[in-house]
Design a protein around this motif. Structure first.
Motif, PDB file in Angstrom:
ATOM      1  N   UNK A  73      26.628  35.099   6.969  1.00 60.40           N
ATOM      2  CA  UNK A  73      27.970  34.979   7.526  1.00 60.40           C
ATOM      3  C   UNK A  73      28.322  36.337   8.086  1.00 60.40           C
ATOM      4  N   UNK A  74      28.188  36.490   9.384  1.00 62.18           N
ATOM      5  CA  UNK A  74      28.411  37.793   9.989  1.00 62.18           C
ATOM      6  C   UNK A  74      29.863  38.242   9.864  1.00 62.18           C
ATOM      7  N   UNK A  75      30.782  37.287   9.852  1.00 56.71           N
ATOM      8  CA  UNK A  75      32.193  37.643   9.721  1.00 56.71           C
ATOM      9  C   UNK A  75      32.479  38.233   8.341  1.00 56.71           C
ATOM     10  N   UNK A  76      31.859  37.639   7.325  1.00 59.90           N
ATOM     11  CA  UNK A  76      32.079  38.115   5.966  1.00 59.90           C
ATOM     12  C   UNK A  76      31.017  39.093   5.520  1.00 59.90           C
ATOM     13  N   UNK A  77      30.076  39.351   6.402  1.00 56.70           N
ATOM     14  CA  UNK A  77      28.972  40.271   6.114  1.00 56.70           C
ATOM     15  C   UNK A  77      28.285  39.949   4.805  1.00 56.70           C
ATOM     16  N   UNK A  78      27.946  38.693   4.638  1.00 52.72           N
ATOM     17  CA  UNK A  78      27.209  38.284   3.450  1.00 52.72           C
ATOM     18  C   UNK A  78      25.920  37.568   3.841  1.00 52.72           C
ATOM     19  N   UNK A  79      24.954  37.698   2.981  1.00 53.13           N
ATOM     20  CA  UNK A  79      23.675  37.026   3.121  1.00 53.13           C
ATOM     21  C   UNK A  79      23.498  36.133   1.900  1.00 53.13           C
ATOM     22  N   UNK A  80      23.016  34.930   2.109  1.00 54.31           N
ATOM     23  CA  UNK A  80      22.837  34.004   1.008  1.00 54.31           C
ATOM     24  C   UNK A  80      21.410  33.475   0.956  1.00 54.31           C
ATOM     25  N   UNK A  81      21.015  33.047  -0.229  1.00 59.38           N
ATOM     26  CA  UNK A  81      19.736  32.360  -0.401  1.00 59.38           C
ATOM     27  C   UNK A  81      19.977  31.191  -1.350  1.00 59.38           C
ATOM     28  N   UNK A  82      19.958  29.998  -0.812  1.00 60.08           N
ATOM     29  CA  UNK A  82      20.079  28.800  -1.616  1.00 60.08           C
ATOM     30  C   UNK A  82      18.687  28.382  -2.060  1.00 60.08           C
ATOM     31  N   UNK A  83      18.488  28.343  -3.368  1.00 64.63           N
ATOM     32  CA  UNK A  83      17.170  28.025  -3.916  1.00 64.63           C
ATOM     33  C   UNK A  83      17.255  26.711  -4.689  1.00 64.63           C
ATOM     34  N   UNK A  84      16.430  25.757  -4.318  1.00 66.80           N
ATOM     35  CA  UNK A  84      16.395  24.467  -5.004  1.00 66.80           C
ATOM     36  C   UNK A  84      14.975  24.181  -5.474  1.00 66.80           C
ATOM     37  N   UNK A  85      14.842  23.174  -6.315  1.00 69.54           N
ATOM     38  CA  UNK A  85      13.531  22.787  -6.858  1.00 69.54           C
ATOM     39  C   UNK A  85      12.773  24.007  -7.362  1.00 69.54           C
ATOM     40  N   UNK A  86      13.460  24.837  -8.115  1.00 66.66           N
ATOM     41  CA  UNK A  86      12.867  26.089  -8.583  1.00 66.66           C
ATOM     42  C   UNK A  86      11.692  25.841  -9.516  1.00 66.66           C
TER      43      UNK A  86
END
Length: 122
Positions: A73-86
């Motif tokens: 999210x460039x506006x909020x300057x955040x990077x995310x990693x959604x991890x499933x089926x770990x």
């Protein structure tokens, strides 16, 4: 300079999900930074997991394709990693990184967070 702070790590059973976040500050707003998630276990080299450029184009290492999703999210300057089926083999310290080129090679990144631990039990 760019400062990166990860959050969201934890312990989950196999098959579970986690969402990691990375808050960026500094010159992030105007720099053409690409960002990425890496992971590392003791005694092993840091492995690139997923990377994304400023336009949202992504790349993934083969063994997380279809399970992990990187987003920013460039506006909020955040990077995310959604991890499933770990899986237990996903257990590692996960690091957020910022650099000029979208890549899964750690040498391409100039800035690193302190890491957040992900533990997946079998």
């Amino acid at each position: 300079a760019v400062q990166l702070v990860e959050s969201g790590g934890g312990s989950v059973p196999a098959g579970g999900s986690l969402r990691l976040s990375c808050a960026a500050s500094g010159y992030f707003y105007t720099s053409p930074y690409s960002m990425a998630w890496f992971r590392q276990t003791p005694g092993k080299e840091r492995e690139g997991v997923a990377a994304i450029n400023r336009n949202g184009i992504t790349i993934y290492t083969e063994n997380v394709k279809g399970r992990f999703t990187i987003s920013r999210d460039n506006a909020k300057t955040t990077l995310n990693l959604q991890m499933t089926s770990l899986k237990p083999e996903d257990t590692a310290m996960y690091y957020c990184a910022a650099g000029n080129i979208r890549s899964l090679e750690s040498s391409r990144y100039n800035y690193w967070g302190q890491g957040t631990q992900v533990t997946v039990s079998s």
